[in-house]
Design a protein around this motif. Structure first.
Motif, PDB file in Angstrom:
ATOM      1  N   ARG A   1       0.809  -1.216   0.000  1.00 14.74           N
ATOM      2  CA  ARG A   1       0.000   0.000   0.000  1.00 14.74           C
ATOM      3  C   ARG A   1       0.849   1.276   0.000  1.00 14.74           C
ATOM      4  NH1 ARG A   1      -4.900   1.777  -1.265  1.00 14.74           N
ATOM      5  NH2 ARG A   1      -5.736  -0.197  -0.486  1.00 14.74           N
ATOM      6  N   ALA A   2       1.827   1.374   0.896  1.00 15.41           N
ATOM      7  CA  ALA A   2       2.640   2.583   0.981  1.00 15.41           C
ATOM      8  C   ALA A   2       3.380   2.844  -0.327  1.00 15.41           C
ATOM      9  CB  ALA A   2       3.634   2.476   2.132  1.00 15.41           C
ATOM     10  N   GLN A   3       3.912   1.801  -0.925  1.00  7.00           N
ATOM     11  CA  GLN A   3       4.631   1.944  -2.194  1.00  7.00           C
ATOM     12  C   GLN A   3       3.684   2.367  -3.315  1.00  7.00           C
ATOM     13  OE1 GLN A   3       6.279  -1.614  -4.217  1.00  7.00           O
ATOM     14  NE2 GLN A   3       8.263  -0.557  -4.077  1.00  7.00           N
ATOM     15  N   ALA A   4       2.471   1.834  -3.299  1.00 12.11           N
ATOM     16  CA  ALA A   4       1.482   2.181  -4.332  1.00 12.11           C
ATOM     17  C   ALA A   4       1.126   3.668  -4.252  1.00 12.11           C
ATOM     18  CB  ALA A   4       0.232   1.322  -4.166  1.00 12.11           C
ATOM     19  N   TYR A   5       0.947   4.193  -3.037  1.00 13.88           N
ATOM     20  CA  TYR A   5       0.667   5.620  -2.880  1.00 13.88           C
ATOM     21  C   TYR A   5       1.829   6.467  -3.383  1.00 13.88           C
ATOM     22  CZ  TYR A   5      -3.638   5.122  -0.132  1.00 13.88           C
ATOM     23  OH  TYR A   5      -4.924   4.858   0.282  1.00 13.88           O
ATOM     24  N   GLU A   6       3.049   6.049  -3.051  1.00 18.92           N
ATOM     25  CA  GLU A   6       4.226   6.804  -3.472  1.00 18.92           C
ATOM     26  C   GLU A   6       4.349   6.839  -4.996  1.00 18.92           C
ATOM     27  OE1 GLU A   6       9.083   6.944  -2.790  1.00 18.92           O
ATOM     28  OE2 GLU A   6       7.893   5.321  -1.920  1.00 18.92           O
ATOM     29  N   PHE A   7       4.184   5.693  -5.640  1.00 20.98           N
ATOM     30  CA  PHE A   7       4.295   5.627  -7.097  1.00 20.98           C
ATOM     31  C   PHE A   7       3.185   6.440  -7.767  1.00 20.98           C
ATOM     32  CE2 PHE A   7       7.529   2.657  -6.447  1.00 20.98           C
ATOM     33  CZ  PHE A   7       8.088   2.249  -7.656  1.00 20.98           C
ATOM     34  N   ALA A   8       1.960   6.322  -7.260  1.00 24.22           N
ATOM     35  CA  ALA A   8       0.839   7.039  -7.863  1.00 24.22           C
ATOM     36  C   ALA A   8       1.004   8.547  -7.702  1.00 24.22           C
ATOM     37  CB  ALA A   8      -0.477   6.572  -7.235  1.00 24.22           C
ATOM     38  N   ALA A   9       1.372   8.995  -6.487  1.00 29.89           N
ATOM     39  CA  ALA A   9       1.532  10.432  -6.231  1.00 29.89           C
ATOM     40  C   ALA A   9       2.686  11.009  -7.051  1.00 29.89           C
ATOM     41  CB  ALA A   9       1.760  10.679  -4.743  1.00 29.89           C
ATOM     42  N   GLN A  10       3.790  10.282  -7.147  1.00 35.19           N
ATOM     43  CA  GLN A  10       4.921  10.773  -7.917  1.00 35.19           C
ATOM     44  C   GLN A  10       4.586  10.851  -9.407  1.00 35.19           C
ATOM     45  OE1 GLN A  10       7.778  12.088  -6.900  1.00 35.19           O
ATOM     46  NE2 GLN A  10       8.456  12.451  -9.002  1.00 35.19           N
ATOM     47  N   ALA A  11       3.795   9.912  -9.897  1.00 39.42           N
ATOM     48  CA  ALA A  11       3.379   9.949 -11.301  1.00 39.42           C
ATOM     49  C   ALA A  11       2.555  11.198 -11.589  1.00 39.42           C
ATOM     50  CB  ALA A  11       2.590   8.691 -11.656  1.00 39.42           C
ATOM     51  N   VAL A  12       1.653  11.556 -10.663  1.00 35.85           N
ATOM     52  CA  VAL A  12       0.842  12.762 -10.833  1.00 35.85           C
ATOM     53  C   VAL A  12       1.721  14.007 -10.750  1.00 35.85           C
ATOM     54  CG1 VAL A  12      -0.979  14.168  -9.786  1.00 35.85           C
ATOM     55  CG2 VAL A  12      -1.285  11.702 -10.012  1.00 35.85           C
ATOM     56  N   TYR A  13       2.604  14.035  -9.768  1.00 31.18           N
ATOM     57  CA  TYR A  13       3.506  15.188  -9.589  1.00 31.18           C
ATOM     58  C   TYR A  13       4.389  15.373 -10.826  1.00 31.18           C
ATOM     59  CZ  TYR A  13       7.306  18.043  -7.678  1.00 31.18           C
ATOM     60  OH  TYR A  13       8.239  19.019  -7.472  1.00 31.18           O
ATOM     61  N   GLY A  14       5.003  14.300 -11.302  1.00 30.69           N
ATOM     62  CA  GLY A  14       5.875  14.387 -12.468  1.00 30.69           C
ATOM     63  C   GLY A  14       5.126  14.775 -13.724  1.00 30.69           C
ATOM     64  N   SER A  15       3.915  14.263 -13.880  1.00 29.97           N
ATOM     65  CA  SER A  15       3.112  14.591 -15.059  1.00 29.97           C
ATOM     66  C   SER A  15       2.735  16.065 -15.060  1.00 29.97           C
ATOM     67  CB  SER A  15       1.851  13.721 -15.089  1.00 29.97           C
ATOM     68  OG  SER A  15       2.187  12.349 -15.151  1.00 29.97           O
ATOM     69  N   ALA A  16       2.348  16.589 -13.890  1.00 34.97           N
ATOM     70  CA  ALA A  16       1.999  18.009 -13.781  1.00 34.97           C
ATOM     71  C   ALA A  16       3.212  18.886 -14.082  1.00 34.97           C
ATOM     72  CB  ALA A  16       1.461  18.306 -12.385  1.00 34.97           C
ATOM     73  N   LYS A  17       4.369  18.490 -13.568  1.00 34.69           N
ATOM     74  CA  LYS A  17       5.591  19.263 -13.815  1.00 34.69           C
ATOM     75  C   LYS A  17       5.954  19.249 -15.295  1.00 34.69           C
ATOM     76  CE  LYS A  17      10.256  19.963 -12.028  1.00 34.69           C
ATOM     77  NZ  LYS A  17      11.294  19.497 -11.066  1.00 34.69           N
ATOM     78  N   LEU A  18       5.791  18.100 -15.939  1.00 35.36           N
ATOM     79  CA  LEU A  18       6.072  17.988 -17.372  1.00 35.36           C
ATOM     80  C   LEU A  18       5.132  18.887 -18.171  1.00 35.36           C
ATOM     81  CD1 LEU A  18       7.631  16.632 -19.666  1.00 35.36           C
ATOM     82  CD2 LEU A  18       5.983  14.747 -19.580  1.00 35.36           C
ATOM     83  N   ALA A  19       3.859  18.914 -17.792  1.00 28.35           N
ATOM     84  CA  ALA A  19       2.889  19.762 -18.488  1.00 28.35           C
ATOM     85  C   ALA A  19       3.250  21.237 -18.353  1.00 28.35           C
ATOM     86  CB  ALA A  19       1.484  19.502 -17.950  1.00 28.35           C
ATOM     87  N   LEU A  20       3.668  21.649 -17.154  1.00 28.17           N
ATOM     88  CA  LEU A  20       3.998  23.051 -16.920  1.00 28.17           C
ATOM     89  C   LEU A  20       5.304  23.456 -17.602  1.00 28.17           C
ATOM     90  CD1 LEU A  20       3.077  23.367 -13.133  1.00 28.17           C
ATOM     91  CD2 LEU A  20       1.946  24.541 -15.025  1.00 28.17           C
ATOM     92  N   GLU A  21       6.301  22.610 -17.518  1.00 29.93           N
ATOM     93  CA  GLU A  21       7.624  22.986 -18.005  1.00 29.93           C
ATOM     94  C   GLU A  21       7.816  22.757 -19.502  1.00 29.93           C
ATOM     95  OE1 GLU A  21      10.710  21.308 -15.603  1.00 29.93           O
ATOM     96  OE2 GLU A  21       9.988  22.280 -13.765  1.00 29.93           O
ATOM     97  N   SER A  22       7.105  21.799 -20.081  1.00 34.26           N
ATOM     98  CA  SER A  22       7.268  21.539 -21.513  1.00 34.26           C
ATOM     99  C   SER A  22       6.484  22.523 -22.366  1.00 34.26           C
ATOM    100  CB  SER A  22       6.821  20.112 -21.851  1.00 34.26           C
ATOM    101  OG  SER A  22       5.404  19.986 -21.743  1.00 34.26           O
ATOM    102  N   GLY A  23       5.377  23.040 -21.819  1.00 37.66           N
ATOM    103  CA  GLY A  23       4.521  23.931 -22.589  1.00 37.66           C
ATOM    104  C   GLY A  23       3.706  23.212 -23.658  1.00 37.66           C
ATOM    105  N   LYS A  24       3.761  21.902 -23.657  1.00 34.23           N
ATOM    106  CA  LYS A  24       3.025  21.142 -24.666  1.00 34.23           C
ATOM    107  C   LYS A  24       1.570  20.951 -24.252  1.00 34.23           C
ATOM    108  CE  LYS A  24       7.000  18.588 -26.474  1.00 34.23           C
ATOM    109  NZ  LYS A  24       7.587  17.259 -26.760  1.00 34.23           N
ATOM    110  N   HIS A  25       0.705  20.794 -25.248  1.00 36.44           N
ATOM    111  CA  HIS A  25      -0.712  20.543 -24.993  1.00 36.44           C
ATOM    112  C   HIS A  25      -0.859  19.205 -24.258  1.00 36.44           C
ATOM    113  CE1 HIS A  25      -4.936  19.614 -25.762  1.00 36.44           C
ATOM    114  NE2 HIS A  25      -5.105  20.897 -26.044  1.00 36.44           N
ATOM    115  N   PRO A  26      -1.762  19.136 -23.265  1.00 41.85           N
ATOM    116  CA  PRO A  26      -1.955  17.874 -22.551  1.00 41.85           C
ATOM    117  C   PRO A  26      -2.267  16.697 -23.476  1.00 41.85           C
ATOM    118  CG  PRO A  26      -3.070  19.646 -21.395  1.00 41.85           C
ATOM    119  CD  PRO A  26      -2.581  20.229 -22.692  1.00 41.85           C
ATOM    120  N   GLY A  27      -3.003  16.964 -24.555  1.00 46.79           N
ATOM    121  CA  GLY A  27      -3.304  15.898 -25.506  1.00 46.79           C
ATOM    122  C   GLY A  27      -2.050  15.361 -26.175  1.00 46.79           C
TER     123      GLY A  27
END
Length: 264
Positions: free
Chosen positions: A195-221
């Motif tokens: 469970r703890a590892q699943a939360y860490e992986f899921a949260a980091q995936a969301v955090y990294g995806s949001a950072k990529l969206a902000l820093e790349s400037g690319k359309h989410p699609g």
């Protein structure tokens, strides 16, 4: 400069923490009020600020006064402080649903008003805040207000007609993101992850995806397409989410937030 806080909940804590980290103010120049002695003592111990149980105390001393109470308590609070606040005090409200016009009428006099809509990621310095002001606020005060909100994340000046949308898109949406993280973690647990590892992986995936969206400037699609290889696994998950109406559900949820805000 003295800064007062009416209410010392999570958002006040985030703003105070951000201001002190950015050295915008000294802790001894902050006065905050809260109903319970426990909250006052906790905030005084954590930040070294002055606290009081009387809202008028903060209003009388503050050059900048932050109204950090829930919308349903705002009218009562303004009734307590409107005679104590000085004409040149900059008043910042973070209450949802209470317009600049409503605030002006509640004070019953000409006041410098800033209306902000921050969100809970401000607690970790990653907030996103919409800011609008009334005609009494000077350019210097406007810049100061935005700088204050930028002490705990990103902030943008917006027309007031958009603030309810901001409240839905950035204010309420962290709750839905947390639900998404929880659901992904549940799926990970079902597939055998601790469970703890699943939360860490899921949260980091969301955090990294949001950072990529902000820093790349690319359309989410476009970013989504980058993950979806032809004949791969991800596109199958996308298909299921589309079949279950994910986009429509999210849009409907945020529309419900906007409508509720208008009724506050």
């Amino acid at each position: 400069m003295k800064i007062g806080f009416i209410g010392l909940g999570n958002m006040a804590r985030a703003i105070i923490g951000g201001m002190l980290r950015k050295e915008m103010v000294r802790s001894e120049d902050i006065i905050g009020t809260a109903k319970t002695q426990e909250t006052r003592e906790k905030m005084a111990a954590e930040f070294g600020i002055v606290t009081s149980g009387k809202n008028a105390d903060a209003a009388a001393q503050a050059d900048v006064l932050v109204l950090a109470v829930k919308p349903q308590f705002l009218e009562e609070v303004i009734g307590e402080i409107k005679d104590a606040a000085r004409p040149d005090t900059l008043i910042i409200s973070i209450a949802a649903g209470k317009s600049l016009q409503w605030l002006e009428e509640a004070f019953g006099k000409s006041v410098k008003l800033v209306r902000c809509m921050p969100n809970t990621p401000a607690l970790v310095g990653e907030g996103c805040t919409g800011v609008c002001v009334n005609a009494e606020v000077s350019e210097e005060e406007k810049k100061y207000s935005i700088g204050l909100m930028e002490s705990f994340g990103k902030a943008s000046l917006i027309p007031e007609r958009l603030i309810d949308a901001v409240g839905a898109v950035s204010g309420s949406s962290p709750a839905y993101v947390f639900m998404f993280i929880e659901a992904m973690a549940d799926a990970g647990v079902a597939a055998g992850m601790p469970r703890a590892q699943a939360y860490e992986f899921a949260a980091q995936a969301v955090y990294g995806s949001a950072k990529l969206a902000l820093e790349s400037g690319k359309h989410p699609g476009e970013l989504k397409d980058m993950v979806c290889s032809p004949g791969g696994t991800t596109i199958q998950g996308v298909r299921v989410l589309e079949e279950r109406g994910m986009r429509g559900a999210v849009m409907a949820a945020l529309a419900a937030c906007v409508e509720k805000t208008k009724r506050l």
